[in-house]
Design a protein around this motif. Structure first.
Motif, PDB file in Angstrom:
ATOM      1  N   SER A  18       0.791  -1.264   0.225  1.00  0.00           N
ATOM      2  CA  SER A  18       0.019  -0.027  -0.045  1.00  0.00           C
ATOM      3  C   SER A  18       0.731   1.299  -0.036  1.00  0.00           C
ATOM      4  O   SER A  18       1.276   1.807   1.130  1.00  0.00           O
ATOM      5  N   VAL A  19       1.331   1.763  -1.244  1.00  0.00           N
ATOM      6  CA  VAL A  19       2.125   2.927  -1.229  1.00  0.00           C
ATOM      7  C   VAL A  19       1.630   3.529  -2.569  1.00  0.00           C
ATOM      8  O   VAL A  19       1.299   2.988  -3.464  1.00  0.00           O
ATOM      9  N   THR A  20       1.391   4.933  -2.188  1.00  0.00           N
ATOM     10  CA  THR A  20       0.677   5.734  -3.364  1.00  0.00           C
ATOM     11  C   THR A  20       1.625   7.235  -3.273  1.00  0.00           C
ATOM     12  O   THR A  20       1.982   7.979  -2.468  1.00  0.00           O
ATOM     13  N   SER A  21       2.015   7.415  -4.529  1.00  0.00           N
ATOM     14  CA  SER A  21       2.470   8.793  -4.777  1.00  0.00           C
ATOM     15  C   SER A  21       1.521  10.069  -4.585  1.00  0.00           C
ATOM     16  O   SER A  21       0.146   9.611  -5.315  1.00  0.00           O
ATOM     17  N   VAL A  22       1.406  10.822  -4.066  1.00  0.00           N
ATOM     18  CA  VAL A  22       0.319  11.560  -3.404  1.00  0.00           C
ATOM     19  C   VAL A  22       0.585  13.066  -4.142  1.00  0.00           C
ATOM     20  O   VAL A  22      -0.556  13.764  -4.810  1.00  0.00           O
ATOM     21  N   SER A  23       1.596  13.965  -4.426  1.00  0.00           N
ATOM     22  CA  SER A  23       1.671  15.059  -4.871  1.00  0.00           C
ATOM     23  C   SER A  23       3.389  15.327  -5.343  1.00  0.00           C
ATOM     24  O   SER A  23       3.986  14.660  -5.088  1.00  0.00           O
ATOM     25  N   LEU A  24       2.932  16.231  -6.418  1.00  0.00           N
ATOM     26  CA  LEU A  24       4.437  16.677  -6.884  1.00  0.00           C
ATOM     27  C   LEU A  24       4.908  18.179  -6.301  1.00  0.00           C
ATOM     28  O   LEU A  24       6.126  18.432  -6.658  1.00  0.00           O
ATOM     29  N   ALA A  25       3.999  18.857  -5.764  1.00  0.00           N
ATOM     30  CA  ALA A  25       4.292  19.946  -5.498  1.00  0.00           C
ATOM     31  C   ALA A  25       3.651  20.338  -3.771  1.00  0.00           C
ATOM     32  O   ALA A  25       2.595  20.735  -4.057  1.00  0.00           O
ATOM     33  N   PRO A  26       4.118  19.918  -2.781  1.00  0.00           N
ATOM     34  CA  PRO A  26       5.493  19.492  -2.508  1.00  0.00           C
ATOM     35  C   PRO A  26       5.481  17.779  -3.168  1.00  0.00           C
ATOM     36  O   PRO A  26       4.510  17.181  -3.240  1.00  0.00           O
ATOM     37  N   LEU A  27       6.877  17.200  -3.105  1.00  0.00           N
ATOM     38  CA  LEU A  27       6.675  15.702  -3.143  1.00  0.00           C
ATOM     39  C   LEU A  27       6.189  14.910  -2.167  1.00  0.00           C
ATOM     40  O   LEU A  27       7.016  15.074  -1.030  1.00  0.00           O
ATOM     41  N   LEU A  28       5.199  14.301  -2.051  1.00  0.00           N
ATOM     42  CA  LEU A  28       4.856  13.457  -1.040  1.00  0.00           C
ATOM     43  C   LEU A  28       4.407  12.294  -1.351  1.00  0.00           C
ATOM     44  O   LEU A  28       3.899  11.764  -2.726  1.00  0.00           O
ATOM     45  N   LEU A  29       4.796  11.350  -0.495  1.00  0.00           N
ATOM     46  CA  LEU A  29       4.444   9.751  -0.769  1.00  0.00           C
ATOM     47  C   LEU A  29       3.702   9.332   0.387  1.00  0.00           C
ATOM     48  O   LEU A  29       3.982   9.585   1.476  1.00  0.00           O
ATOM     49  N   LEU A  30       2.790   8.642   0.270  1.00  0.00           N
ATOM     50  CA  LEU A  30       1.794   7.663   1.384  1.00  0.00           C
ATOM     51  C   LEU A  30       2.063   6.369   1.361  1.00  0.00           C
ATOM     52  O   LEU A  30       2.489   5.751   0.396  1.00  0.00           O
ATOM     53  N   VAL A  31       2.321   5.817   2.826  1.00  0.00           N
ATOM     54  CA  VAL A  31       2.213   4.563   3.002  1.00  0.00           C
ATOM     55  C   VAL A  31       1.433   4.144   4.014  1.00  0.00           C
ATOM     56  O   VAL A  31       1.041   4.815   4.800  1.00  0.00           O
ATOM     57  N   SER A  32       0.777   2.796   4.090  1.00  0.00           N
ATOM     58  CA  SER A  32      -0.017   2.618   4.997  1.00  0.00           C
ATOM     59  C   SER A  32       0.602   1.120   5.822  1.00  0.00           C
ATOM     60  O   SER A  32       0.902   0.057   5.098  1.00  0.00           O
ATOM     61  N   ILE A  33       0.489   1.379   7.112  1.00  0.00           N
ATOM     62  CA  ILE A  33       1.402   0.552   7.916  1.00  0.00           C
ATOM     63  C   ILE A  33       0.320   0.237   9.042  1.00  0.00           C
ATOM     64  O   ILE A  33      -0.302   0.995   9.684  1.00  0.00           O
ATOM     65  N   GLY A  34       0.381  -1.326   9.618  1.00  0.00           N
ATOM     66  CA  GLY A  34      -0.345  -1.803  10.296  1.00  0.00           C
ATOM     67  C   GLY A  34      -0.132  -1.004  11.984  1.00  0.00           C
ATOM     68  O   GLY A  34       0.970  -0.565  12.137  1.00  0.00           O
ATOM     69  N   ALA A  35      -1.304  -0.558  12.349  1.00  0.00           N
ATOM     70  CA  ALA A  35      -1.398   0.262  13.469  1.00  0.00           C
ATOM     71  C   ALA A  35      -0.608  -0.426  14.935  1.00  0.00           C
ATOM     72  O   ALA A  35      -0.153   0.472  15.800  1.00  0.00           O
ATOM     73  N   THR A  36      -0.579  -1.772  14.954  1.00  0.00           N
ATOM     74  CA  THR A  36       0.025  -2.258  16.175  1.00  0.00           C
ATOM     75  C   THR A  36       1.413  -2.843  15.963  1.00  0.00           C
ATOM     76  O   THR A  36       1.894  -3.500  16.851  1.00  0.00           O
ATOM     77  N   GLY A  37       2.039  -2.850  14.798  1.00  0.00           N
ATOM     78  CA  GLY A  37       3.275  -3.344  14.505  1.00  0.00           C
ATOM     79  C   GLY A  37       4.408  -2.558  14.883  1.00  0.00           C
ATOM     80  O   GLY A  37       4.309  -1.395  15.479  1.00  0.00           O
ATOM     81  N   ARG A  38       5.597  -3.233  14.869  1.00  0.00           N
ATOM     82  CA  ARG A  38       6.937  -2.772  15.372  1.00  0.00           C
ATOM     83  C   ARG A  38       7.161  -1.597  14.414  1.00  0.00           C
ATOM     84  O   ARG A  38       7.785  -0.475  14.743  1.00  0.00           O
ATOM     85  N   LEU A  39       6.971  -1.526  13.139  1.00  0.00           N
ATOM     86  CA  LEU A  39       7.415  -0.482  12.296  1.00  0.00           C
ATOM     87  C   LEU A  39       6.790   0.907  12.442  1.00  0.00           C
ATOM     88  O   LEU A  39       7.400   1.719  12.416  1.00  0.00           O
ATOM     89  N   ARG A  40       5.594   0.811  12.796  1.00  0.00           N
ATOM     90  CA  ARG A  40       4.552   1.947  13.065  1.00  0.00           C
ATOM     91  C   ARG A  40       5.243   2.683  14.189  1.00  0.00           C
ATOM     92  O   ARG A  40       5.724   4.033  14.101  1.00  0.00           O
ATOM     93  N   ARG A  41       5.566   1.973  15.135  1.00  0.00           N
ATOM     94  CA  ARG A  41       6.415   2.586  16.444  1.00  0.00           C
ATOM     95  C   ARG A  41       7.940   3.314  15.959  1.00  0.00           C
ATOM     96  O   ARG A  41       8.091   4.296  16.584  1.00  0.00           O
ATOM     97  N   ARG A  42       8.526   2.645  15.331  1.00  0.00           N
ATOM     98  CA  ARG A  42       9.806   2.910  14.862  1.00  0.00           C
ATOM     99  C   ARG A  42       9.682   4.168  13.734  1.00  0.00           C
ATOM    100  O   ARG A  42      10.377   5.149  14.091  1.00  0.00           O
ATOM    101  N   VAL A  43       8.722   4.375  12.991  1.00  0.00           N
ATOM    102  CA  VAL A  43       8.518   5.509  12.088  1.00  0.00           C
ATOM    103  C   VAL A  43       8.188   6.819  12.908  1.00  0.00           C
ATOM    104  O   VAL A  43       8.808   7.787  12.732  1.00  0.00           O
ATOM    105  N   GLU A  44       7.503   6.495  14.100  1.00  0.00           N
ATOM    106  CA  GLU A  44       6.875   7.596  14.630  1.00  0.00           C
ATOM    107  C   GLU A  44       8.056   8.146  15.506  1.00  0.00           C
ATOM    108  O   GLU A  44       8.157   9.401  15.595  1.00  0.00           O
TER     109      GLU A  44
END
Length: 223
Positions: free
Chosen positions: A92-118
């Protein structure tokens, strides 16, 4: 000259007798039909008709199966490096905008990666190529490694935002977290693009479709 006494005009010569041609006799309605094979020695069968199934108020399993019909790329999202490395396979990865350059990812709410990104406030999207199915499966499992063990599998390089880069990836995109939103059992992170890492000759991308891996040159997915 003979005239018509009633109207005083020259009498017209008698018209020639009409001849009647009988119309062709139509074929009898009880005549046996002609075999199409006799007209076309190599007939083409029409395409079979396919029905459409509607699932009202679908559950999670039906929704998952339906979304599996949408082919996607395969990425490994990384956050941190060395002993602080976390990584997860995500589609679940989506390019969102070119101005500014934005990218969206969807990550499980209870996983380790969510906590590490935060904690790190950054992530890197690594787009996998063909031949990296094992790496994708390794980081899609519940027992996936973290820390130095994860970095060893991903490769020794680190991106501009301090996250591990996947060796041999089609593309790696370093992002700083710009926004964060709840999304049901997932969290949506929108990152501002900080750097792009691309090989001079990128491999073909790895795809995921109907529960299995595929690529642009393979017609059938391999689980």
């Amino acid at each position: 000259m003979t005239t018509d006494s009633a109207v005083g005009v020259a009498a017209r010569p008698a018209a020639p007798a009409r001849t009647h041609t009988a119309p062709p006799v139509p074929a009898r309605v009880d005549q046996a039909p002609v075999d199409p094979a006799l007209l076309d020695p190599d007939p083409v069968d029409p395409a079979p008709a396919h029905g459409t199934r509607t699932v009202a108020d679908p559950g999670a399993d039906a929704y998952r199966a339906a979304m599996g019909l949408l082919p996607t790329g395969v990425t490994v999202i990384t956050a941190g490096t060395g002993d602080r490395t976390e990584a997860l396979t995500v589609s679940s990865v989506t390019s969102v905008s070119l101005a500014p350059l934005l990218l969206l990812v969807s990550i499980g709410a209870t996983g380790r990666l969510r906590r590490r990104v935060e904690e790190h406030r950054a992530f890197t999207v690594n787009v996998l190529g063909t031949g990296q199915e094992d790496l994708s499966s390794r980081f899609a499992s519940h027992g996936r490694p973290s820390g130095a063990a994860a970095q060893e599998l991903l490769g020794p390089r680190t991106g501009q935002t301090g996250n591990a880069l996947v060796d041999g990836a089609v593309l790696s995109v370093d992002c700083q977290v710009e926004h964060q939103y709840p999304g049901g059992d997932h969290v949506l992170f929108i990152g501002r693009v900080a750097a792009l890492h691309m090989p001079d000759e990128p491999p073909a991308p790895l795809l995921y479709h109907r529960g299995g891996y595929a690529d642009l040159h393979r017609k059938e997915a391999a689980a």
